[in-house]
Scaffold this active site. Structure first.
Site, mmCIF file in Angstrom:
data_model
loop_
_atom_site.group_PDB
_atom_site.id
_atom_site.type_symbol
_atom_site.label_atom_id
_atom_site.label_comp_id
_atom_site.label_asym_id
_atom_site.label_seq_id
_atom_site.Cartn_x
_atom_site.Cartn_y
_atom_site.Cartn_z
ATOM 1 N N ASP A 44 11.352 -8.299 -5.142
ATOM 2 C CA ASP A 44 10.898 -7.415 -6.225
ATOM 3 C C ASP A 44 12.026 -7.259 -7.238
ATOM 4 O O ASP A 44 12.982 -6.526 -7.000
ATOM 5 C CB ASP A 44 10.515 -6.064 -5.589
ATOM 6 C CG ASP A 44 10.254 -4.973 -6.604
ATOM 7 O OD1 ASP A 44 10.086 -5.276 -7.803
ATOM 8 O OD2 ASP A 44 10.205 -3.795 -6.179
ATOM 9 N N ASN A 60 11.929 -6.059 -10.423
ATOM 10 C CA ASN A 60 11.948 -4.909 -11.342
ATOM 11 C C ASN A 60 11.805 -3.577 -10.622
ATOM 12 O O ASN A 60 11.516 -2.548 -11.243
ATOM 13 C CB ASN A 60 10.872 -5.063 -12.426
ATOM 14 C CG ASN A 60 9.474 -5.145 -11.819
ATOM 15 O OD1 ASN A 60 9.330 -5.189 -10.590
ATOM 16 N ND2 ASN A 60 8.463 -5.153 -12.656
ATOM 17 N N ASP A 89 9.604 -2.142 -8.691
ATOM 18 C CA ASP A 89 8.381 -1.321 -8.755
ATOM 19 C C ASP A 89 7.641 -1.300 -7.417
ATOM 20 O O ASP A 89 6.524 -0.794 -7.315
ATOM 21 C CB ASP A 89 7.447 -1.821 -9.881
ATOM 22 C CG ASP A 89 6.932 -3.232 -9.615
ATOM 23 O OD1 ASP A 89 7.354 -3.861 -8.613
ATOM 24 O OD2 ASP A 89 6.098 -3.718 -10.402
ATOM 25 N N ASP A 111 7.582 -10.136 -7.179
ATOM 26 C CA ASP A 111 7.146 -10.682 -8.465
ATOM 27 C C ASP A 111 7.726 -12.076 -8.722
ATOM 28 O O ASP A 111 8.564 -12.572 -7.959
ATOM 29 C CB ASP A 111 7.512 -9.721 -9.608
ATOM 30 C CG ASP A 111 8.954 -9.256 -9.515
ATOM 31 O OD1 ASP A 111 9.834 -10.124 -9.318
ATOM 32 O OD2 ASP A 111 9.224 -8.040 -9.630
ATOM 33 N N ASP A 165 -2.715 -21.438 -4.263
ATOM 34 C CA ASP A 165 -3.798 -21.029 -3.371
ATOM 35 C C ASP A 165 -5.077 -20.972 -4.199
ATOM 36 O O ASP A 165 -5.065 -20.471 -5.318
ATOM 37 C CB ASP A 165 -3.486 -19.626 -2.827
ATOM 38 C CG ASP A 165 -3.889 -19.464 -1.381
ATOM 39 O OD1 ASP A 165 -4.995 -19.911 -1.041
ATOM 40 O OD2 ASP A 165 -3.105 -18.889 -0.602
ATOM 41 N N ASP A 198 -8.674 -21.932 0.344
ATOM 42 C CA ASP A 198 -8.965 -20.844 1.270
ATOM 43 C C ASP A 198 -10.329 -21.075 1.938
ATOM 44 O O ASP A 198 -11.299 -21.425 1.256
ATOM 45 C CB ASP A 198 -8.995 -19.545 0.442
ATOM 46 C CG ASP A 198 -9.019 -18.285 1.266
ATOM 47 O OD1 ASP A 198 -7.987 -17.960 1.868
ATOM 48 O OD2 ASP A 198 -10.072 -17.617 1.284
ATOM 49 N N GLU A 223 -7.761 -24.743 4.280
ATOM 50 C CA GLU A 223 -7.717 -23.810 5.410
ATOM 51 C C GLU A 223 -9.101 -23.784 6.017
ATOM 52 O O GLU A 223 -10.047 -23.289 5.414
ATOM 53 C CB GLU A 223 -7.331 -22.401 4.964
ATOM 54 C CG GLU A 223 -7.172 -21.466 6.154
ATOM 55 C CD GLU A 223 -7.649 -20.054 5.902
ATOM 56 O OE1 GLU A 223 -7.273 -19.155 6.675
ATOM 57 O OE2 GLU A 223 -8.416 -19.823 4.952
ATOM 58 N N HIS A 229 0.530 -15.776 6.410
ATOM 59 C CA HIS A 229 0.302 -14.370 6.058
ATOM 60 C C HIS A 229 -0.831 -13.741 6.866
ATOM 61 O O HIS A 229 -1.138 -12.575 6.677
ATOM 62 C CB HIS A 229 -0.009 -14.281 4.566
ATOM 63 C CG HIS A 229 -1.298 -14.974 4.228
ATOM 64 N ND1 HIS A 229 -1.453 -16.347 4.344
ATOM 65 C CD2 HIS A 229 -2.490 -14.502 3.823
ATOM 66 C CE1 HIS A 229 -2.696 -16.671 4.024
ATOM 67 N NE2 HIS A 229 -3.337 -15.572 3.697
ATOM 68 N N ASP A 230 -1.474 -14.517 7.727
ATOM 69 C CA ASP A 230 -2.588 -13.996 8.524
ATOM 70 C C ASP A 230 -2.224 -13.817 9.990
ATOM 71 O O ASP A 230 -3.094 -13.559 10.815
ATOM 72 C CB ASP A 230 -3.786 -14.967 8.455
ATOM 73 C CG ASP A 230 -4.424 -15.007 7.077
ATOM 74 O OD1 ASP A 230 -4.333 -13.994 6.348
ATOM 75 O OD2 ASP A 230 -5.010 -16.043 6.728
HETATM 76 C C1 GLC Z 1 -8.221 -16.742 4.395
HETATM 77 C C2 GLC Z 1 -6.929 -16.097 3.964
HETATM 78 C C3 GLC Z 1 -6.978 -14.644 4.322
HETATM 79 C C4 GLC Z 1 -8.141 -14.018 3.592
HETATM 80 C C5 GLC Z 1 -9.457 -14.745 3.880
HETATM 81 C C6 GLC Z 1 -10.511 -14.360 2.880
HETATM 82 O O1 GLC Z 1 -8.367 -16.729 5.775
HETATM 83 O O2 GLC Z 1 -5.842 -16.760 4.517
HETATM 84 O O3 GLC Z 1 -5.788 -13.987 4.014
HETATM 85 O O4 GLC Z 1 -8.266 -12.673 3.978
HETATM 86 O O5 GLC Z 1 -9.314 -16.129 3.778
HETATM 87 O O6 GLC Z 1 -10.196 -14.844 1.613
#
Ligand code: GLC
Length: 559
Positions: free
Chosen positions: A21, A23, A25, A29, A98, A203, A258, A331-332
């Protein structure tokens, strides 16, 4: 045009909310990302995948996009993005965007227009159906459920109609049957490709095609109601080929999909080079080896054999058919060193380096999630309100609604929560781990950053970062590590994973101990006269044909 650069790539995933981050906040970013590009270059990655940077109301933190051609204000502007792209390219780092195109945000102008009138041309951009009346009650058009719990249908105001959402109700599924929708998507992809981005991560791509007419799922054994009607649907291959032809193939791009529980046959077809669909997909089967039925929250003792099956099968299937990917974190998912039965408290360094070795020496592109390269661990969340991810709350509420005590429900959530990966990246031991200058981060972490942070790791004798540098150095340059065929050894061994890679008559042999106890491992005959190329311990003990592997020790041998 296609150079297939991706085959030799090492990808680093940035979740922009929590990287850096600049700035102060509370939100990460673009400026913050730019300030860390040299760091990533030093690590040795060659490409960056950015989780969504587009305009979004953040019901699902970026995965609900309201404008595909705008950068969200909290991350910066399009000008900032252009600079990010240039700064990446200046350093020979490829940029992967993404693309969340199974659904849009309900705040996207298409959806807003669609709701304005039944005659709107945007109406058919989404999957909107009349509900059903039963005993005077209005029911959804089918019994399908959302991946995030509850019905997959949301009623439109007071009308009799519903729209489909396979995730949050703020994420409306697009109607890919409509050629106009596909045209819009192709336009969006070309917009970014023209700008110079090098590829995409799609995605949940294998949900694009649904089976019509919509009907109930009466299968008793389905893991998600309706799945048989929306996973790997009948027009999937046709849709992917169209996007490939009209966008992806026009540039030297790379796309990774994915997939959501694809069938083996469908998965192979998606990545088969001659099919011209995707270049690779993610496989997560090995990540289900410490939970029940792939439900992240439901812990079970780690099963190394299951891990091995999930890890080796795609390597076997895709070899010389397409390309593979190698993933331990994203991130999941919770942090890898905090799962798989690992004793993180005593062996964090050993386990982090062993996991990276056995995973990334396999056949496929390494994907490293931010913070993984210093062995970041799960967060010590204390209460459900500490968690920002809507899914954690949906599942918690569901458990509570069945009468599960709050404490127990929370312990399940804490095991599998996506939130663990979404706390600020720890750069040093200053306030908020150097994420910013002290403003409250959008997602609070805990004080683990005092012990585990980039600065400390890099200056310590046993640095996970430095080990990654060595490992990635091998992975990038060694043709066997990139192109070799994988062969598994000793599948039934419940503590040790072992495999070789072979290319043009030369071999590597990789072995890793998944246990915190020393293990004797008898080397296979054809791996006995090799030399050590990489070791996460200062030495290796060998007695005759046996290795005495220490806790989480891993080795790479070369011929
Ligand atoms: C994918 C993403 C996840 C998101 C889901 C719906 O699994 O990795 O973070 O919540 O799709 O878009």
């Amino acid at each position: 045009m296609k150079t297939q650069w991706y085959k030799e790539a090492i990808v680093y995933q940035i979740y922009p909310f929590s990287f850096k981050d600049s700035n102060n906040d509370g939100w990460g970013d673009i400026e913050g990302i730019i300030s860390k590009l040299d760091y990533l270059k030093e690590l040795g990655v060659t490409a960056i995948w950015f989780s969504p940077l587009y305009q979004s109301p953040d019901y699902d933190y970026g995965y609900d996009i309201s404008d595909y051609k705008q950068i969200d204000e909290k991350f910066g502007s399009m000008k900032d993005f252009d600079r990010l792209l240039a700064e990446c390219h200046k350093r020979d780092l490829k940029v992967i965007m993404d693309m969340v195109i199974n659904h849009t945000s309900i705040e996207h102008k298409w959806f807003k227009e669609a709701l304005k009138s039944k005659d709107s041309p945007y109406r058919d951009y989404y999957i909107i159906r009349e509900g059903r009346r039963a005993k005077g009650k209005l029911l959804p058009p089918s019994n399908w459920t959302s991946s995030f719990t509850g019905s997959a249908w949301e009623r439109i105001g007071n009308t009799d109609e519903f729209y489909l959402h396979l995730f949050c109700k703020e994420q409306a599924d697009l109607n890919w049957e409509n050629p106009k929708v596909r045209e819009e998507i192709i336009d969006i992809l070309n917009f970014w490709l023209k700008k110079g981005v090098d590829g995409f991560r799609f995605d949940v791509f294998n949900l694009f095609s649904k089976i019509y007419p919509i009907r109930d799922d009466n299968d008793k054994h389905t893991y998600q109601k309706g799945a048989q009607f929306f996973v790997d649907g009948p027009r999937m291959h046709e849709f992917l080929k169209e996007i490939n032809e009209k966008a992806l193939s026009l540039y030297d791009s790379y796309t990774v999909g994915e997939s959501y529980r694809p069938s083996k046959e469908a998965a192979l077809a998606y990545v088969k080079q001659e099919n011209h669909e995707l270049d690779s997909i993610f496989n997560f089967a090995h990540m289900e080896a410490d939970n029940i039925g792939g439900l992240k929250f439901f812990w079970k003792p780690f099963d190394l054999l299951q891990f091995k099956r999930g890890f080796f099968e795609p390597q076997e299937d895709y070899y010389q058919n397409g390309w593979n990917t190698l993933v331990l974190e994203n991130h999941d998912n919770p942090r890898s060193v905090s799962r798989f039965g690992i004793d993180t408290k005593h062996y964090r360094y050993e386990a982090a380096t062993m996991l990276a070795t056995v995973m990334f020496m396999g056949f496929g592109i390494p994907f490293i999630y931010m913070g993984q390269e210093i062995g970041m661990v799960n967060c010590r969340f204390e209460r459900i309100d500490d968690l920002k991810d809507p899914v954690s709350h949906f599942v918690y509420d569901l458990m509570r609604s069945y009468g599960m005590p709050g404490k127990l429900a929370f312990s399940f959530i804490r095991y599998g929560a996506r939130d663990h990966a979404r706390i600020p990246t720890a750069w040093d031991d200053s306030t908020n781990g150097g994420f910013n200058e002290g403003a409250e981060p959008w997602q609070k972490g805990d004080l683990a950053y005092r012990d585990i942070n980039v600065a400390k790791d890099r200056s310590s004798e046993r640095s996970i970062f430095r080990y990654y540098q060595k490992l990635l150095g091998i992975k990038k340059k060694n043709a066997i590590a990139i192109y070799g065929k994988t062969r598994e050894y000793d599948h039934e061994n419940r503590k040790v994973i072992a495999y070789s890679r072979e290319y043009e008559g030369k071999r590597l042999f990789i072995v890793g101990n998944f246990s915190k106890r020393s293990v004797r491992y008898v080397l296979p005959e054809d791996a006995r006269n090799m030399t050590v190329l990489l070791n996460n311990y200062p030495e290796v003990k060998q007695e005759g044909d046996s290795l005495l592997l220490k806790a989480y020790q891993s080795l790479v041998f070369e011929e």
